[in-house]
Design an enzyme around this catalytic site. Structure first.
Site, mmCIF file in Angstrom:
data_model
loop_
_atom_site.group_PDB
_atom_site.id
_atom_site.type_symbol
_atom_site.label_atom_id
_atom_site.label_comp_id
_atom_site.label_asym_id
_atom_site.label_seq_id
_atom_site.Cartn_x
_atom_site.Cartn_y
_atom_site.Cartn_z
ATOM 1 N N ALA A 42 0.870 -1.192 0.000
ATOM 2 C CA ALA A 42 0.000 0.000 0.000
ATOM 3 C C ALA A 42 0.905 1.240 0.000
ATOM 4 O O ALA A 42 0.787 2.122 0.855
ATOM 5 C CB ALA A 42 -0.965 -0.003 1.185
ATOM 6 N N HIS A 47 6.814 5.844 1.603
ATOM 7 C CA HIS A 47 7.626 4.747 1.059
ATOM 8 C C HIS A 47 8.473 5.239 -0.117
ATOM 9 O O HIS A 47 9.629 4.842 -0.270
ATOM 10 C CB HIS A 47 6.736 3.603 0.576
ATOM 11 C CG HIS A 47 5.840 3.000 1.616
ATOM 12 N ND1 HIS A 47 4.485 3.181 1.628
ATOM 13 C CD2 HIS A 47 6.129 2.205 2.686
ATOM 14 C CE1 HIS A 47 3.958 2.515 2.644
ATOM 15 N NE2 HIS A 47 4.933 1.923 3.310
ATOM 16 N N GLY A 158 11.515 4.291 8.109
ATOM 17 C CA GLY A 158 10.991 5.633 8.378
ATOM 18 C C GLY A 158 11.004 5.986 9.857
ATOM 19 O O GLY A 158 10.752 5.131 10.709
ATOM 20 N N LYS A 160 8.756 7.681 10.994
ATOM 21 C CA LYS A 160 7.324 7.611 11.325
ATOM 22 C C LYS A 160 7.095 6.535 12.389
ATOM 23 O O LYS A 160 6.321 6.730 13.320
ATOM 24 C CB LYS A 160 6.546 7.302 10.044
ATOM 25 C CG LYS A 160 5.174 6.728 10.211
ATOM 26 C CD LYS A 160 4.207 7.785 10.655
ATOM 27 C CE LYS A 160 2.758 7.364 10.588
ATOM 28 N NZ LYS A 160 2.464 6.032 11.027
ATOM 29 N N GLN A 164 10.112 1.478 16.288
ATOM 30 C CA GLN A 164 10.570 0.379 15.416
ATOM 31 C C GLN A 164 12.003 0.638 14.957
ATOM 32 O O GLN A 164 12.856 -0.259 14.983
ATOM 33 C CB GLN A 164 9.617 0.290 14.217
ATOM 34 C CG GLN A 164 10.080 -0.590 13.090
ATOM 35 C CD GLN A 164 9.025 -0.700 12.008
ATOM 36 O OE1 GLN A 164 7.989 -1.333 12.211
ATOM 37 N NE2 GLN A 164 9.255 -0.102 10.853
ATOM 38 N N SER A 196 0.378 7.449 6.050
ATOM 39 C CA SER A 196 0.303 6.079 6.561
ATOM 40 C C SER A 196 -0.652 5.288 5.681
ATOM 41 O O SER A 196 -1.658 5.833 5.210
ATOM 42 C CB SER A 196 -0.221 6.086 8.005
ATOM 43 O OG SER A 196 -0.667 4.790 8.359
HETATM 44 P P1 AMP Z 1 4.915 0.017 6.438
HETATM 45 O O1 AMP Z 1 4.607 -0.384 5.020
HETATM 46 O O2 AMP Z 1 3.861 0.852 7.076
HETATM 47 O O3 AMP Z 1 5.380 -1.140 7.285
HETATM 48 O O4 AMP Z 1 6.159 0.987 6.326
HETATM 49 C C1 AMP Z 1 7.320 0.600 5.650
HETATM 50 C C2 AMP Z 1 8.399 1.595 5.948
HETATM 51 O O5 AMP Z 1 7.979 2.886 5.501
HETATM 52 C C3 AMP Z 1 8.702 1.718 7.440
HETATM 53 O O6 AMP Z 1 10.091 1.856 7.626
HETATM 54 C C4 AMP Z 1 7.957 2.968 7.814
HETATM 55 O O7 AMP Z 1 8.506 3.625 8.939
HETATM 56 C C5 AMP Z 1 8.126 3.793 6.575
HETATM 57 N N1 AMP Z 1 7.090 4.839 6.506
HETATM 58 C C6 AMP Z 1 5.760 4.676 6.651
HETATM 59 N N2 AMP Z 1 5.126 5.870 6.592
HETATM 60 C C7 AMP Z 1 6.099 6.802 6.418
HETATM 61 C C8 AMP Z 1 6.096 8.223 6.296
HETATM 62 N N3 AMP Z 1 4.974 8.939 6.347
HETATM 63 N N4 AMP Z 1 7.292 8.861 6.127
HETATM 64 C C9 AMP Z 1 8.448 8.148 6.099
HETATM 65 N N5 AMP Z 1 8.510 6.811 6.205
HETATM 66 C C10 AMP Z 1 7.360 6.138 6.367
#
Ligand code: AMP
Length: 311
Positions: A42, A47, A158, A160, A164, A196
Site C-alpha cells: 500500500a 515509502h 521511516g 514515522k 521500530q 500512513s
Molecule cells: P509500512 O509499510 O507501514 O510497514 O512501512 C514501511 C516503511 O515505511 C517503514 O520503515 C515505515 O517507517 C516507513 N514509513 C511509513 N510511513 C512513512 C512516512 N509517512 N514517512 C516516512 N517513512 C514512512
C-alpha cells in the site's frame, strides 16, 4: 546452481526466499550492493521517499519487500483488512527505479513449523508495545529474516515508526548484523498528517480531525526551551480541543527512548485512536538550554534524518 533471471532497469519480482537469496548473491558477486526497503505494501509518498533515498546510493540495487507480516499483528487488529494493492505497488517500485521486489506469502516465509522469534527486550513492551503485545517481536523477527535472506548492505526505515527504528538499530547492534540501518524523516500531507497506509481507514470527518496529532507535536516541540512539562502540556492542550481523538500515550523520551534529558535532544511520541483507526506520530524536540545552541527551531532537528548514508 544458477540464479533466477534478473533484468536490469526493471522490477524483478520473486516469491520465495531461496530465489531472492540466489539473485542477491549473484548481484553481489558482480559488485552490486543491495539496499533493502522493507514494507507492508500500500505504498505512498512516505515509502517513495525511502526508495528515493535508497536509490541515491551509488552502484546499488534497490530491493523492496512487500509483506503484510501476520506475526506483528495482534488479535483483533487489521491484518485481514490491511490494504494489498499489489499491482499499484509494483508500479510505484518501477517508477522509483527499484529493481527487485520480494513478495512472499506467509507460508513462503514462515512455513508451517516456524517457532523461533526474536525478543525485543524491555523496550518492546513500552509505548507501542504496551498496546500491541508481541508486535515488536513480530517486526524484529521478520526483518531479521529479510536481512538473512537478502543480506543488504543498507536498509532504510521511516522515523514515522520511531520505536521500530530504535529497536531495529538495537537488534543490529546487539546481534551483530552486518546491515546498516538508515532512518528517513517522516513524510507528511500538507496539513501535517503523517502519511500512513492506514489513513485510508479514516472517514472524511476523522480525516479533518487527524492533523491535530501533528499540530500537538509541533506545539509541544516549540516549548522545548521551557522543559519537558511545558512540552507535554502544550501538546496535550492542543488535543483537548479535539475530543474525537482518544490519546493512547503521549510521552517525551530520549532519542534512544530512554528517559528524556533535561537539556538536549528528545523525542515526543503519540498514539491515539480516531474512531476505530489507531494513528501514531512523533517529532524531535530540543530541550532546555540546548535550544540556544541547537538548530534555529525545535522542528529543524526533526528533519535532520538519523543517519547519513550519503542518502
Ligand atoms: P509500512 O509499510 O507501514 O510497514 O512501512 C514501511 C516503511 O515505511 C517503514 O520503515 C515505515 O517507517 C516507513 N514509513 C511509513 N510511513 C512513512 C512516512 N509517512 N514517512 C516516512 N517513512 C514512512
Amino acid at each position: 546452481m544458477t540464479a533466477p533471471k534478473f533484468t536490469r532497469h526493471q522490477v524483478n519480482s520473486y516469491r520465495t526466499p531461496d530465489e531472492v537469496t540466489r539473485v542477491t548473491n549473484a548481484l553481489r558477486a558482480v559488485g552490486r550492493k543491495v539496499v533493502l526497503v522493507p514494507t507492508m505494501g500500500a505504498l505512498h509518498a512516505g515509502h517513495r521517499e525511502l526508495l528515493r533515498r535508497a536509490k541515491r546510493l551509488p552502484n546499488t540495487v534497490v530491493a523492496a519487500s512487500i509483506f503484510v507480516n501476520p506475526l506483528q499483528f495482534g488479535e483483533g487488529e487489521d491484518f485481514e483488512a490491511y490494504p494489498r494493492p499489489l499491482e499499484h505497488d509494483l508500479e510505484v517500485l518501477a517508477d522509483a527505479g527499484a529493481e527487485l521486489a520480494f513478495v512472499p506469502t506467509a507460508d513462503d516465509l514462515y512455513g508451517p513449523n516456524a517457532a523461533v522469534t526474536l525478543d525485543p527486550g524491555p523496550l518492546g513492551a513500552e509505548l507501542e508495545g504496551a498496546s500491541r503485545p508481541g508486535h515488536f517481536a513480530g517486526v524484529l523477527t521478520v526483518v531479521a529474516k529479510l536481512f538473512n535472506i537478502i543480506r543488504p548492505e543498507y536498509a532504510f526505515f521511516g522515523e514515522k515508526d520511531y520505536q521500530q527504528l530504535v529497536l531495529l538499530r538495537k537488534m543490529v547492534a546487539d546481534l551483530n548484523f552486518a546491515t546498516r540501518v538508515v532512518g528517513v524523516p517522516t513524510v507528511r500531507e500538507s496539513d501535517g498528517l503523517a502519511l500512513s497506509s492506514r489513513n485510508v481507514y479514516l472517514s472524511d470527518a476523522e480525516r479533518e480531525c487527524a492533523p491535530a496529532l501533528s499540530r500537538a507535536l509541533t506545539a509541544g516541540a516549540y516549548r522545548g526551551r521551557f522543559g519537558a512539562q511545558a512540552v507535554l502540556d502544550a501538546a496535550r492542550s492542543t488535543l483537548v480541543a479535539v475530543p474525537e481523538i482518544k490519546i493512547d500515550y503521549l510521552e517525551l523520551r530520549g532519542t534512544d527512548l530512554g528517559p528524556a534529558p533535561v537539556d538536549g535532544e528528545a523525542r515526543l511520541l503519540i498514539a491515539a485512536r480516531l474512531g476505530s483507526t489507531r494513528l501514531i506520530d512523533n517529532v524531535g524536540v530540543l530541550l532546555g538550554a540546548a535550544v540556544e545552541h541547537g538548530p534555529e527551531t525545535p522542528l529543524a532537528s526533526a528533519d535532520a534524518g538519523t543517519e547519513d548514508a550519503g542518502a
